[in-house]
Design a protein around this motif. Sequence first.
Motif: not given
Length: 429
Positions: A216-228
């Motif tokens: 899992x990468x930072x990019x994957x986390x950002x995409x999975x999380x969506x807009x915070x």
Amino acid sequence: MTLFDPPAPLAERLRPRTLDEVVGQSHLLGPGKPLTRVLQSGRLGSLILWGPPGVGKTTLARLLAAQVGAHFVALSAVSAGVKDVREAVAEAERLRGRGQRTILFLDEIHRFNKAQQDALLPHVESGLLTLVGATTENPSFEVNPALRSRARTLVLQALTREEVRGLLERALTDERGLPGVSAEPAALELLSRLADGDARRALSTLEVASSLANPVTEEAVTEAFGRHLPSMDKGGEDFYNLISALHKSVRGSHPDAALYWLARMVAGGADILYVARRVVRMAAEDIGLADPQALRLCIAARDTAEFLGSPEGDLALAEAVVYLCLAPKSNTVYTAWKRALQAVEGEQLSVPLHLRNAPTGLMRQQGYGGGYAYYFDDPEGSFRQRYLPDGVQLNLYTPGPEGWEGRVQERWRKLMVAHGELEVPEAEA
């Protein structure tokens, strides 16, 4: 579970099985802590668990029931009603005949109205049901006093970043979690921060991110999380805490903090007209006559927000908030007004005759308006006459040292001397 059944979400699979597996809440669990002492005594009374989402309220209720060997009935106040409570009571009565106690877990207890909460009272009071209510709202406002008095309120805290990080690492190693999945340290650190103390959010995001990339990468986390988006209950305590933080930041002349709290409310979906009304109030309460222009600017910002709506009108509120932060401060009128309201409590004294309106000849014959000194005809006489009821002496308003008030202090002092409210300094006598 069959071959075609979807697996349970990661947060459910990793739900703690014992109190030792619970992450966080060290102020309640552990040697000598409140819940530990209660369990050791074997006398578990009704509880209200108050805390933000994803901190383990449901898990804790289930584990407490297991610890004391009680039958566990779970209801959600979002969908349940009095009928469901009656069914739980009937079940509890059957089990009591077998010597088993019942714990009724009521999630989102603040969603129950007064009548629904009152339906629980006799059964909680009799001990038939041990109530464990869970809420994200302040029980002081959302739970009936009668029910609160029969239950102990325990405050659960949001998980720290370190606790969330530990939970994520457990998910990657526990056989119930995500075996075969790894994550970059920076990705776990980012998710620990974004989760905002919510274990469920952290685990759900990790599960989605693991389907996008392994490791899992930072990019994957950002995409999975969506807009915070900042969490905010528009009608709950969090919202009013944000309003309070904004007001105190303005009062403390800190534009960056004020803009931050304003952005939190706007991004969280707050009614910008409500926020605008509060900003107008700040101008009147904390800026006052130190800068009379502030109130006009805030009224204009409110009108702009109403005319343009969000997001275009948000900028006008931001402009007003920064202006208020930088403006000189005075609450002299605010405090004087509170003193004035206190002064008129109780006996209502008559208006002196010379201050009364005299629109008819009969009223003039009775002395209404008699002896009134009109300022533009007799300035000195105007100052000498009394403007308060006989026997009333007040000192409500004194201008502050900042801004416009600071500039008119000398004029105010001379007026008060002329009215006999202040003594003439010896140097001027």
